[in-house]
Design an enzyme around this catalytic site. Structure first.
Site, short mmCIF file in Angstrom:
data_model
loop_
_atom_site.label_atom_id
_atom_site.label_comp_id
_atom_site.label_asym_id
_atom_site.label_seq_id
_atom_site.Cartn_x
_atom_site.Cartn_y
_atom_site.Cartn_z
N HIS A 129 0.65 -1.10 -0.15
CA HIS A 129 -0.81 0.00 -0.24
C HIS A 129 1.04 1.31 -0.05
O HIS A 129 0.31 2.44 -0.16
CB HIS A 129 -0.75 -0.04 1.05
CG HIS A 129 -1.92 -1.16 1.17
ND1 HIS A 129 -2.33 -1.46 2.26
CD2 HIS A 129 -2.64 -1.96 0.13
CE1 HIS A 129 -3.60 -2.68 1.93
NE2 HIS A 129 -3.37 -3.16 0.19
N LEU A 374 -3.26 -9.22 5.45
CA LEU A 374 -3.28 -8.83 4.00
C LEU A 374 -1.63 -8.43 4.39
O LEU A 374 -1.56 -7.58 2.83
CB LEU A 374 -4.09 -8.83 3.47
CG LEU A 374 -5.37 -8.89 3.70
CD1 LEU A 374 -6.41 -8.48 2.98
CD2 LEU A 374 -5.58 -10.41 3.03
N PHE A 375 -1.00 -8.28 5.30
CA PHE A 375 0.35 -7.71 4.43
C PHE A 375 0.36 -6.27 4.08
O PHE A 375 1.19 -6.11 3.49
CB PHE A 375 1.32 -8.90 4.13
CG PHE A 375 1.52 -10.03 4.68
CD1 PHE A 375 1.02 -10.31 5.99
CD2 PHE A 375 0.71 -11.21 3.15
CE1 PHE A 375 0.91 -11.58 6.25
CE2 PHE A 375 0.72 -12.06 4.14
CZ PHE A 375 0.61 -12.90 5.35
N CYS A 376 -0.88 -5.69 4.53
CA CYS A 376 -1.07 -3.74 4.22
C CYS A 376 -0.67 -4.56 2.30
O CYS A 376 0.36 -3.69 1.29
CB CYS A 376 0.07 -3.07 4.26
SG CYS A 376 -0.05 -2.55 6.15
N ALA A 377 -1.76 -4.60 2.01
CA ALA A 377 -0.79 -5.97 0.21
C ALA A 377 -1.91 -6.48 -0.10
O ALA A 377 -2.27 -7.55 -0.65
CB ALA A 377 0.36 -6.48 -0.15
#
Length: 458
Positions: A129, A374-377
């Protein structure tokens, strides 16, 4: 048999000393164990060398660029020498600027703030992100997730060929995925961008700690990375590269340090002459300790030798992937396939397990720290999981209860400070949890899966 048996006689460098290697944590099942920090992709532990260098400087800390006293002059020299060290670490070209920021996110938001008003930006949906979201004032084209490196280049070339050829354009791409660890074809993407009159910025947050990053060799226009992933704490980042857009734009922050001259006008207003150097975008008192920690990390990694570090990390990657491949219930997430080169970042899901539940059990029962979510993705993970982009699922806050399917994944990540034992323990823990189940009951609390302290051992 240990996953390391086959490679036991290989000549590999030892792990670099890091803070926290002797920290013990309690297990919900009783007793304590040394903490296995396997969440390097979020924040890597500080190198002992970095900590020692910072501690040696700390008594001499003083204001930067603003004081006539000895400590201020010493701190200013240290700050600017750190800039030179980072420039050398990145292989900066003559005329490139190194700007110190708070993080990769801050660096890319800074770049987004200085792109020309009519700039068209091209970003893959696979980005973190920090790379995906800053371009709010530009015309953004989001590119679909490629399934091979060659397809990544083809997708970009096709999109650039269709753009307005007379306006400025910028491509933003990661060097190594923060979800899959896979290396992207940065040099080829840079060539494609430049062939179509576009510029390119490399998000090296996950690449710089694991591989050498050379701006000139890769032929990228800018590089952004974070200190806290490069074994350097204290909240600093870097944006390095071409100076023209940076010099032509209004300062990212207005204030002391960015201004060269300020004068009142006869009409009551204020005239400002801004610096044309990196100081233009470094208003306010800088984080000199954070900056120095980045420089110390750059020196430590360079002196250790990236060839040695890459070889040992590949050994660990192979051990993890071999171990996970022996568990049929485990699915490793990948864009480019099993043969794609990658750094020490691996995400996976486990059939029959909520990812948050699995990560909680690794922590509570084995003393292993990984990440779930979601690992900032978000778009990338949903693509890899084959879910609808609109399905519910939040970074670190799954809706599912323990045992239910969740729309997120588990990520294990490691690097220069990871000992063999941590990887061995992780692989063993995955196998035991899948075959035998958790030893404790868990519940969801404030969006996190945690051990139920009031429950008895299973």
């Amino acid at each position: 048999m240990s996953v390391f048996t086959a490679a036991a006689d290989q000549s590999l460098c030892a792990p670099l000393p890091v803070l926290g290697k002797d920290v013990t944590v309690p297990l919900v099942t009783g007793g304590e164990v040394s903490y296995a920090a396997l969440d390097y992709a979020a924040s890597a532990p500080a190198l002992q060398r970095v900590w020692d260098d910072v501690a040696a400087y700390a008594p001499y800390y003083g204001s930067v660029h603003r004081g006539a006293g000895y400590l201020s002059q010493l701190s200013t020299d240290l700050f600017e020498n750190s800039r030179a060290t980072v420039a050398e670490f990145l292989g900066c070209r003559a005329g490139d600027q190194v700007i110190f920021t708070r993080s990769t996110t801050d660096s890319l938001n800074l770049l987004a703030a200085v792109v020309p008003a009519d700039c068209q930006v091209f970003v893959y949906e696979t980005e973190h992100h920090a790379s995906l979201l800053p371009w709010r004032d530009a015309r953004v084209t989001y590119l679909n997730a490629p399934r091979t490196p060659a397809q990544a280049v083809e997708t970009l070339e096709r999109a650039l060929a269709e753009r307005d050829p007379y306006g400025p354009a910028l491509v933003c791409v990661t060097g190594a995925s923060n979800v899959t660890g896979e290396l992207w074809p940065v040099k080829e993407l840079a060539a494609a961008a430049h062939a179509h009159g576009a510029r390119i910025v490399l998000d090296a947050a996950q690449l710089a700690p694991h591989h050498p990053v050379d701006i000139a060799e890769l032929d990228v226009d800018w590089v952004a990375f974070s200190g806290h992933k490069l074994y350097a704490p204290f909240g600093s980042g870097v944006l390095a590269g071409r100076a023209d857009w940076l010099q032509e734009a209004e300062p990212y922050l207005a204030g002391g340090g960015a201004s060269r001259k300020v004068a009142r006008r006869t009409d009551g207003g204020v005239d400002v002459e801004w610096h044309s150097t990196a100081a233009r975008h470094e208003a306010g008192s800088p984080n000199v300790i954070g900056v120095y920690s980045i420089a110390a990390a750059c020196k430590a990694l360079t002196e250790a030798g990236f060839d040695n570090l890459v070889a040992r990390e590949q050994y660990l990657v192979d051990a993890v992937r071999t171990g996970l491949a022996e568990v049929p219930e485990v699915k490793v997430l990948s864009l480019f396939g099993d043969d794609a080169p990658r750094v020490g970042v691996i995400s996976f899901v486990v059939e029959g397990w909520n990812s948050s539940h699995f990560a909680a059990a690794l922590s509570a029962e084995y003393g292993i720290g990984v990440r779930d979510g979601l690992f900032c993705a978000h778009p990338l993970v949903r693509t890899l999981l084959g879910s609808d982009p609109q399905e519910v699922g939040e970074c670190g806050a799954p809706e599912a209860e323990p045992g239910e399917r969740s729309l997120n994944a588990i990520r294990v990540s490691f690097g220069a400070g990871t000992p063999d034992e941590h990887i061995e323990r992780f692989v063993r823990a995955v196998k035991e949890l899948v075959s035998e189940g958790a030893q404790w009951k868990y519940r969801t609390e404030d969006g996190r899966c945690v051990p139920d302290r009031g429950a008895a051992q299973l």
